[in-house]
Write a protein that holds these residues in place. Structure first.
Motif, PDB file in Angstrom:
ATOM      1  N   UNK A  36       0.823  -1.223   0.000  1.00 17.12           N
ATOM      2  CA  UNK A  36       0.000   0.000   0.000  1.00 17.12           C
ATOM      3  C   UNK A  36       0.850   1.262   0.000  1.00 17.12           C
ATOM      4  N   UNK A  37       1.905   1.288   0.841  1.00 20.58           N
ATOM      5  CA  UNK A  37       2.713   2.514   0.939  1.00 20.58           C
ATOM      6  C   UNK A  37       3.556   2.690  -0.325  1.00 20.58           C
ATOM      7  N   UNK A  38       4.095   1.592  -0.823  1.00 17.12           N
ATOM      8  CA  UNK A  38       4.872   1.660  -2.070  1.00 17.12           C
ATOM      9  C   UNK A  38       4.017   2.203  -3.203  1.00 17.12           C
ATOM     10  N   UNK A  39       2.784   1.731  -3.282  1.00 17.52           N
ATOM     11  CA  UNK A  39       1.887   2.206  -4.351  1.00 17.52           C
ATOM     12  C   UNK A  39       1.557   3.689  -4.179  1.00 17.52           C
ATOM     13  N   UNK A  40       1.401   4.125  -2.938  1.00 15.66           N
ATOM     14  CA  UNK A  40       1.093   5.552  -2.697  1.00 15.66           C
ATOM     15  C   UNK A  40       2.293   6.420  -3.078  1.00 15.66           C
ATOM     16  N   UNK A  41       3.497   5.905  -2.867  1.00 14.26           N
ATOM     17  CA  UNK A  41       4.695   6.651  -3.286  1.00 14.26           C
ATOM     18  C   UNK A  41       4.773   6.671  -4.817  1.00 14.26           C
ATOM     19  N   UNK A  42       4.463   5.536  -5.424  1.00 15.02           N
ATOM     20  CA  UNK A  42       4.478   5.456  -6.899  1.00 15.02           C
ATOM     21  C   UNK A  42       3.507   6.477  -7.499  1.00 15.02           C
ATOM     22  N   UNK A  43       2.333   6.630  -6.867  1.00 21.27           N
ATOM     23  CA  UNK A  43       1.361   7.619  -7.383  1.00 21.27           C
ATOM     24  C   UNK A  43       1.943   9.021  -7.326  1.00 21.27           C
ATOM     25  N   UNK A  57       6.032  13.184 -12.775  1.00 15.94           N
ATOM     26  CA  UNK A  57       6.378  12.649 -14.097  1.00 15.94           C
ATOM     27  C   UNK A  57       7.532  11.660 -14.064  1.00 15.94           C
ATOM     28  N   UNK A  58       7.628  10.899 -12.957  1.00 14.03           N
ATOM     29  CA  UNK A  58       8.737   9.938 -12.862  1.00 14.03           C
ATOM     30  C   UNK A  58       8.359   8.619 -13.541  1.00 14.03           C
ATOM     31  N   UNK A  59       9.374   7.929 -14.037  1.00 11.07           N
ATOM     32  CA  UNK A  59       9.161   6.545 -14.497  1.00 11.07           C
ATOM     33  C   UNK A  59       9.247   5.679 -13.246  1.00 11.07           C
ATOM     34  N   UNK A  60       8.321   4.743 -13.117  1.00 11.79           N
ATOM     35  CA  UNK A  60       8.320   3.923 -11.898  1.00 11.79           C
ATOM     36  C   UNK A  60       8.695   2.483 -12.227  1.00 11.79           C
ATOM     37  N   UNK A  64       4.731   9.179 -10.139  1.00 10.64           N
ATOM     38  CA  UNK A  64       4.273   9.102 -11.535  1.00 10.64           C
ATOM     39  C   UNK A  64       3.351  10.264 -11.875  1.00 10.64           C
ATOM     40  N   UNK A  65       2.361  10.511 -10.987  1.00  9.82           N
ATOM     41  CA  UNK A  65       1.319  11.479 -11.344  1.00  9.82           C
ATOM     42  C   UNK A  65       1.726  12.901 -10.983  1.00  9.82           C
ATOM     43  N   UNK A  75      -1.981   2.355 -14.861  1.00 13.71           N
ATOM     44  CA  UNK A  75      -2.192   3.818 -14.788  1.00 13.71           C
ATOM     45  C   UNK A  75      -0.958   4.566 -14.274  1.00 13.71           C
ATOM     46  N   UNK A  76      -0.070   3.851 -13.575  1.00 13.01           N
ATOM     47  CA  UNK A  76       1.146   4.495 -13.049  1.00 13.01           C
ATOM     48  C   UNK A  76       2.333   4.228 -13.972  1.00 13.01           C
ATOM     49  N   UNK A  77       2.133   3.409 -14.977  1.00 12.01           N
ATOM     50  CA  UNK A  77       3.253   2.990 -15.832  1.00 12.01           C
ATOM     51  C   UNK A  77       4.299   2.242 -15.026  1.00 12.01           C
ATOM     52  N   UNK A  78       3.883   1.578 -13.945  1.00 15.81           N
ATOM     53  CA  UNK A  78       4.852   0.934 -13.051  1.00 15.81           C
ATOM     54  C   UNK A  78       5.255  -0.423 -13.614  1.00 15.81           C
TER      55      UNK A  78
END
Ligand code: GLV
Length: 329
Positions: free
Chosen positions: A157-164, A171-174, A167-168, A189-192
């Motif tokens: 959950x926390x990793x995904x919240x950081x990815x958001x 503009x980082x590549x994840x 990415x959003x 949606x995050x391009x992860x």
């Protein structure tokens, strides 16, 4: 019928204590003194429930003192301080506080990463020391965040919240490494992109570690992994001490094998490896990633919800070992 007795092993807000007192006879440690094991053991006698934090080590020896204990409620998402298997064997339910701290913890992790990359605390120390005499072209040049590659080790959950955020917002590549790749509806949606661990180490411009601690991930980032990272990369650990080899990290920073790091958690905390204190290119905070007033209140309330439900015939919202509940039915 006598009310269940519980121990609240650390300070809680008075309003929360009142809430618990509506259901239980409460032995509360409102002076917030860290109880040593002997005292914990003595105060646990006759208690049906205990409210703890990630500071109290709840191992098999302590469980041996708890003849009447039915539930251990920790006000933390991580529970590596609790021997869950031993609790399960003794029919003791363990509960934690996930979700309510996800966004605050992700904010903090992202902030730490930015502070390391842009040398924010290092700059402040420089300024406070009176060393700022004039502008120079390369004064405190750091690393960009926007458009860079964000690497995440542990994509819960926390990793995904950081990815958001990356990415959003930036503009980082994840890229990420996790036991299992995320379902496409979350990752796309995050391009992860899932990568193996060595690719993560090699390609990340900014690596954030959020994997839960277990013996299997002890020193999962050590000298060999740090050697794979870019010399311009940063590493941020908000997971648990011991996931990163702190001595190897201090050495990598000293040798400038990576640009900078940020730690909120430490091996053997609250002690901090002295070598980390000696390097300038690191941001150090005292395990406070979830520390906002709102989030700490939400965590405490969830820990109380779990205790109340477990001891009054309800369904605890966030059990760690639900098999204990199933066995009790
Ligand atoms: C903090 O580290 C937590 O596990 O909640």
């Amino acid at each position: 019928m006598p009310r269940p007795e519980i121990l609240v092993a650390r300070y809680v807000l008075p309003e929360l204590l009142t809430r618990l007192q509506e259901h239980f006879d409460v032995d509360a440690n409102q002076e917030d003194r860290l109880l040593d094991r002997r005292e914990l053991c003595a105060r646990l006698k006759g208690k049906a429930g205990v409210f703890i934090t990630s500071n109290e080590r709840f191992d098999a020896e302590l469980i041996g003192c708890c003849t009447d204990l039915a539930v251990v409620s920790t006000m933390a998402v991580g529970y590596n301080n609790i021997d869950v298997m031993a609790c399960t064997e003794h029919g003791i339910l363990v509960t934690n506080t996930p979700d309510v701290l996800t966004e605050s913890t992700a904010d903090f992790g992202f902030g730490l990463m930015m502070a390391a990359a842009r040398r924010i605390t290092e700059s402040e120390r420089f300024l406070r020391a009176g060393e700022w005499t004039h502008w120079t072209y390369s004064l405190m040049n750091g690393q960009d965040i926007h458009g860079k590659t964000l690497g995440i080790l542990g994509m819960g959950r926390i990793g995904q919240a950081i990815a958001r955020r990356g990415a959003l917002g930036f503009g980082m590549k994840v890229i990420y490494h996790n036991r299992n790749p995320l379902p496409a509806d979350i990752a796309d949606p995050l391009g992860a992109r899932w990568v193996d661990k060595s690719t993560l180490m090699k390609q990340a411009d900014h690596l954030i570690v959020v994997v839960p601690y277990s013996a299997a991930v002890h020193h999962i980032i050590g000298a060999d992994e740090l050697a794979l990272m870019k010399p311009t990369a940063t590493l941020t650990n908000i997971a648990r001490g011991g996931v990163v080899d702190d001595a190897a990290l201090a050495e990598a920073l000293k040798q400038r094998r990576i640009a900078a790091a940020a730690l909120d958690v430490y091996e053997g905390e609250p002690k901090v490896n002295a070598a980390l204190l000696d390097v300038p290119n690191i941001v150090l905070t005292p395990h406070i990633a979830s520390a906002t007033g709102d989030t700490r209140r939400a965590m405490a309330n969830l820990a109380a919800d779990n205790l109340i439900a477990a001891l009054t015939g309800g369904t605890p919202p966030t059990p760690v070992n639900p098999e204990v509940l199933a066995a009790a039915v």
